[in-house]
Design an enzyme around this catalytic site. Sequence first.
Site, mmCIF file in Angstrom:
data_model
loop_
_atom_site.group_PDB
_atom_site.id
_atom_site.type_symbol
_atom_site.label_atom_id
_atom_site.label_comp_id
_atom_site.label_asym_id
_atom_site.label_seq_id
_atom_site.Cartn_x
_atom_site.Cartn_y
_atom_site.Cartn_z
ATOM 1 N N HIS A 18 0.815 -1.213 0.000
ATOM 2 C CA HIS A 18 0.000 0.000 0.000
ATOM 3 C C HIS A 18 0.852 1.267 0.000
ATOM 4 O O HIS A 18 0.475 2.266 -0.625
ATOM 5 C CB HIS A 18 -0.965 -0.034 1.178
ATOM 6 C CG HIS A 18 -1.997 -1.117 1.044
ATOM 7 N ND1 HIS A 18 -2.504 -1.833 2.102
ATOM 8 C CD2 HIS A 18 -2.612 -1.622 -0.071
ATOM 9 C CE1 HIS A 18 -3.393 -2.715 1.661
ATOM 10 N NE2 HIS A 18 -3.457 -2.613 0.347
ATOM 11 N N SER A 101 -6.707 -2.366 -0.627
ATOM 12 C CA SER A 101 -6.346 -1.538 -1.783
ATOM 13 C C SER A 101 -7.536 -0.741 -2.338
ATOM 14 O O SER A 101 -7.358 0.417 -2.726
ATOM 15 C CB SER A 101 -5.728 -2.402 -2.882
ATOM 16 O OG SER A 101 -4.561 -3.040 -2.417
ATOM 17 N N ALA A 144 -11.199 -13.228 -12.279
ATOM 18 C CA ALA A 144 -10.245 -12.120 -12.252
ATOM 19 C C ALA A 144 -9.437 -12.004 -13.536
ATOM 20 O O ALA A 144 -9.161 -10.893 -14.016
ATOM 21 C CB ALA A 144 -9.309 -12.271 -11.056
ATOM 22 N N ASP A 164 -3.782 -8.871 -7.342
ATOM 23 C CA ASP A 164 -3.413 -9.230 -5.966
ATOM 24 C C ASP A 164 -4.150 -10.503 -5.549
ATOM 25 O O ASP A 164 -5.022 -10.478 -4.688
ATOM 26 C CB ASP A 164 -3.786 -8.050 -5.050
ATOM 27 C CG ASP A 164 -3.363 -8.249 -3.610
ATOM 28 O OD1 ASP A 164 -2.658 -9.234 -3.329
ATOM 29 O OD2 ASP A 164 -3.757 -7.427 -2.764
#
EC number: 2.1.1.266
Length: 280
Positions: A18, A101, A144, A164
């Site tokens: 992050h 995120s 995804a 991720d």
Amino acid sequence: MNYRHSFHAGNSADVVKHSLLIALVRALQHKQSALTLIDTHAGCGLYDLAGEEAGRTGEAAQGVLRAFADPNPLLGEYRAAVEAVNDGDTGGAAPRLYPGSPRILAQLLRPQDFLILNEKHPQDVDTLRSAMRGTSAAVHARDAYEFWLAMLPTRSPRGVVVVDPPYEQTDERARITATLAAAHRKWAHGVTVIWYPLKDRATQSRWKQQLRRLGIPKFLCVEHWLYDSDQPGSYNGAGLFIVNPPYAFSQALPPLLEALRAALAPEGHRGEITADWLND
């Protein structure tokens, strides 16, 4: 390896990931043109560090709590992002909530920017939609890797894709490699960030060799090894592959990485955090 977000919220990997995401987006925002920010494995968006799942591992103690205890100003934007989901100020206390995120990216949006999120897990996507209520984010529930390619090229000329995954599937790295190759063909100038856990140096070296064969020219590899030697069977750290990082980001990276290494080094270990071009 199962790395579902909720069990590991606020750990050392999150602090590095992050902090670098914030620095990356800020560097891209030196230009006024719009950015499209895409998160392919968005998770729940917001995590309770005192909840059952995060509490079971207690990993935040070696991550976000260390970052909050470290006064280094280079970690200030990261701390501010965490404070923002804790009513703006922790008052010196340990944060209870941790932003994934999606919530961090939402904080970085300018009026001209877009945020598009994806989470396939049915329970997590419901939690994500709740966590993103009041923001401009669009939320999808798709595979995804199909979603990653379907979103390219992005709706604005510039964009960032964050990948991720939980690494639950044995073929996760192979799917990432294949999808990245296809994505680069569709969107060669775009910025892509791929997070991964580190188990041992030999496994990681083999994957990097496979990625080198893709021939992507601007391919940065940031790796944070927690311990001074591999700890067999343990989580040893995490890394980020960053395709097409902006110059301002890569130039400012060394002092930020050193601040992160110093803040997160386990007791008795110096730790190591490096940034190298994959195809040099």
